[in-house]
Design a protein around this motif. Structure first.
Motif, PDB file in Angstrom:
ATOM      1  N   UNK A   1      -6.313  17.463  -6.994  1.00  0.00           N
ATOM      2  CA  UNK A   1      -4.765  17.930  -7.151  1.00  0.00           C
ATOM      3  C   UNK A   1      -4.445  18.611  -5.915  1.00  0.00           C
ATOM      4  N   UNK A   2      -5.493  19.272  -5.311  1.00  0.00           N
ATOM      5  CA  UNK A   2      -5.259  20.276  -4.232  1.00  0.00           C
ATOM      6  C   UNK A   2      -5.339  19.606  -2.855  1.00  0.00           C
ATOM      7  N   UNK A   3      -5.748  18.340  -2.831  1.00  0.00           N
ATOM      8  CA  UNK A   3      -5.896  17.632  -1.584  1.00  0.00           C
ATOM      9  C   UNK A   3      -4.885  16.906  -1.073  1.00  0.00           C
ATOM     10  N   UNK A   4      -4.567  16.553   0.110  1.00  0.00           N
ATOM     11  CA  UNK A   4      -3.490  15.990   0.908  1.00  0.00           C
ATOM     12  C   UNK A   4      -3.464  14.390   0.253  1.00  0.00           C
ATOM     13  N   UNK A   5      -2.132  14.072   0.262  1.00  0.00           N
ATOM     14  CA  UNK A   5      -2.034  12.572  -0.105  1.00  0.00           C
ATOM     15  C   UNK A   5      -2.474  11.433   0.799  1.00  0.00           C
ATOM     16  N   UNK A   6      -3.254  10.466   0.227  1.00  0.00           N
ATOM     17  CA  UNK A   6      -3.666   9.537   1.220  1.00  0.00           C
ATOM     18  C   UNK A   6      -2.688   9.095   2.385  1.00  0.00           C
ATOM     19  N   UNK A   7      -2.966   8.938   3.412  1.00  0.00           N
ATOM     20  CA  UNK A   7      -2.326   8.665   4.473  1.00  0.00           C
ATOM     21  C   UNK A   7      -1.917   6.896   4.293  1.00  0.00           C
ATOM     22  N   UNK A   8      -0.814   6.637   4.778  1.00  0.00           N
ATOM     23  CA  UNK A   8      -0.180   5.151   4.753  1.00  0.00           C
ATOM     24  C   UNK A   8      -1.336   4.073   5.232  1.00  0.00           C
ATOM     25  N   UNK A   9      -2.154   4.576   6.285  1.00  0.00           N
ATOM     26  CA  UNK A   9      -3.025   3.495   6.866  1.00  0.00           C
ATOM     27  C   UNK A   9      -4.191   3.278   5.767  1.00  0.00           C
ATOM     28  N   UNK A  10      -4.642   4.284   5.107  1.00  0.00           N
ATOM     29  CA  UNK A  10      -5.441   4.174   3.823  1.00  0.00           C
ATOM     30  C   UNK A  10      -4.896   3.360   2.797  1.00  0.00           C
ATOM     31  N   UNK A  11      -3.853   3.354   2.599  1.00  0.00           N
ATOM     32  CA  UNK A  11      -3.300   2.656   1.376  1.00  0.00           C
ATOM     33  C   UNK A  11      -3.031   1.321   1.711  1.00  0.00           C
ATOM     34  N   UNK A  12      -2.800   1.049   3.120  1.00  0.00           N
ATOM     35  CA  UNK A  12      -2.673  -0.308   3.689  1.00  0.00           C
ATOM     36  C   UNK A  12      -4.027  -1.010   3.659  1.00  0.00           C
ATOM     37  N   UNK A  13      -4.986  -0.226   3.927  1.00  0.00           N
ATOM     38  CA  UNK A  13      -6.595  -1.025   3.962  1.00  0.00           C
ATOM     39  C   UNK A  13      -6.846  -1.226   2.551  1.00  0.00           C
ATOM     40  N   UNK A  14      -6.573  -0.259   1.582  1.00  0.00           N
ATOM     41  CA  UNK A  14      -6.738  -0.569   0.115  1.00  0.00           C
ATOM     42  C   UNK A  14      -6.157  -1.858  -0.359  1.00  0.00           C
ATOM     43  N   UNK A  15      -4.921  -1.979   0.158  1.00  0.00           N
ATOM     44  CA  UNK A  15      -4.231  -3.143  -0.512  1.00  0.00           C
ATOM     45  C   UNK A  15      -4.879  -4.506   0.238  1.00  0.00           C
ATOM     46  N   UNK A  16      -5.225  -4.608   1.523  1.00  0.00           N
ATOM     47  CA  UNK A  16      -5.752  -5.646   2.136  1.00  0.00           C
ATOM     48  C   UNK A  16      -7.237  -6.027   1.293  1.00  0.00           C
ATOM     49  N   UNK A  17      -7.787  -4.943   0.919  1.00  0.00           N
ATOM     50  CA  UNK A  17      -9.260  -5.357   0.357  1.00  0.00           C
ATOM     51  C   UNK A  17      -8.894  -5.851  -1.042  1.00  0.00           C
ATOM     52  N   UNK A  18      -7.950  -5.259  -1.830  1.00  0.00           N
ATOM     53  CA  UNK A  18      -7.634  -5.664  -3.150  1.00  0.00           C
ATOM     54  C   UNK A  18      -7.201  -7.204  -3.145  1.00  0.00           C
ATOM     55  N   UNK A  19      -6.102  -7.298  -2.114  1.00  0.00           N
ATOM     56  CA  UNK A  19      -5.559  -8.681  -1.908  1.00  0.00           C
ATOM     57  C   UNK A  19      -6.957  -9.757  -1.615  1.00  0.00           C
ATOM     58  N   UNK A  20      -7.970  -9.425  -0.669  1.00  0.00           N
ATOM     59  CA  UNK A  20      -8.894 -10.237  -0.524  1.00  0.00           C
ATOM     60  C   UNK A  20      -9.998 -10.157  -1.636  1.00  0.00           C
ATOM     61  N   UNK A  21      -9.783  -9.650  -2.701  1.00  0.00           N
ATOM     62  CA  UNK A  21     -10.744  -9.722  -3.947  1.00  0.00           C
ATOM     63  C   UNK A  21     -12.088  -8.942  -3.662  1.00  0.00           C
TER      64      UNK A  21
END
Length: 309
Positions: free
Chosen positions: A273-293
């Protein structure tokens, strides 16, 4: 610890909360160990505690939490559930079930008085319908009863708790849109994102809050985590902390509820809870991997093997 408002309510919750039933149900821990973990959570600044009234927990968590928070009641937000009625021994013998849904006002009245008695504190901050189906959401008398409990001061707000999977999207959306539930709790992780993503959109639309359970599963290794190494490389954070931040990035989320194995993990994930939010590029990379199964190469490097989600 950072704190957020739960939707349009006046409830403030810690970004990381505790699902108390993970300590008191299933393979329960001794009372003394649960009490020690609850005290440690309070020391870490955790103020949101989520309970169940029946089931594997059988209300034990309500009793232990009530004792632990009595001196800290003003800074703690307590959520519990109702909707499952424990069956009598003869009913259990005939049905093979320990509990069954009962959405009658009569049972709801019994359930709320039981929870208040076990907790020993009033009001219940968030009272949640436990896995309501479409038929339950049509019961005007039930929702009139819920509103009456708010007026009486027994409950500050009410919401719903839903299981994972696409089958709960319709019920969750109906509770938020048609019944104006103040909050919805469901399962969410990097690998299991339905119905949370769909409900997040509805929660933004209706002004409700979202509570996410099990963003981190530390009980077993998962080869799909190999795809998420970038979240910890030279980041000064553990994978568990990154996954908590990932869950907190979803719109309308007020708190996440990891299952903590011990005090060490409790301290680790609370610190997220004290750490910075994940940057947008991290969220994009997670989304790509999720979409790729989350596909992994086979041992011979000849292609990809799909890992089931």
């Amino acid at each position: 610890m950072r704190y957020r408002r739960l939707g349009g309510t006046d409830l403030e919750v810690s970004e990381v909360g505790v699902p108390v039933a993970s300590w008191t149900g299933g393979s329960p821990r001794p009372d003394e160990q649960v009490e020690q973990l609850l005290r440690r959570a309070l020391d870490l600044g955790i103020t949101y505690f989520d309970l169940v009234d029946v089931g594997g927990d059988d209300g034990r968590g309500e009793r232990l939490l009530g004792e632990a928070i009595r001196r800290d009641r003003d800074r703690v937000t307590v959520a519990t559930t109702f909707g499952y009625r424990p069956l009598e021994p003869l009913e259990q013998a005939l049905s093979g079930e320990r509990r069954r849904h009962d959405w009658s006002v009569r049972w709801a009245a019994t359930a709320i008085d039981g929870s208040l008695s076990r907790l020993g504190v009033e009001p219940i901050d968030l009272w949640q319908l436990h896995h309501p189906d479409a038929q339950a959401l049509e019961l005007d008398e039930l929702f009139g009863f819920l509103d009456q409990q708010v007026v009486k001061g027994k409950v500050r707000a009410w919401g719903v708790t839903l299981g994972p999977g696409a089958g709960f999207v319709e019920e969750g959306a109906g509770a938020l849109r048609d019944r104006r539930a103040a909050a919805a709790r469901t399962v969410f992780s990097v690998f299991e994102q339905t119905p949370a993503r769909e409900l997040a959109e509805v929660a933004v639309e209706t002004g409700a809050g979202l509570l996410l359970r099990d963003p981190v599963d530390a009980r077993r290794p998962d080869p799909r985590f190999e795809h998420l190494d970038f979240l910890t490389l030279d980041r000064g954070q553990t994978l568990g902390q990154a996954l908590v931040r990932f869950a907190l990035s979803l719109p309308a989320v007020a708190a996440v509820l990891p299952s903590f194995e011990d005090e060490g993990q409790l301290g680790e994930l609370a610190t997220a809870a004290d750490l910075p939010d994940l940057p947008a590029e991290d969220l994009d990379r997670i989304a790509e991997r999720f979409q790729g199964g989350f596909r992994l190469e086979d041992q011979d490097g000849r292609g990809d093997l799909e890992v089931r989600q």
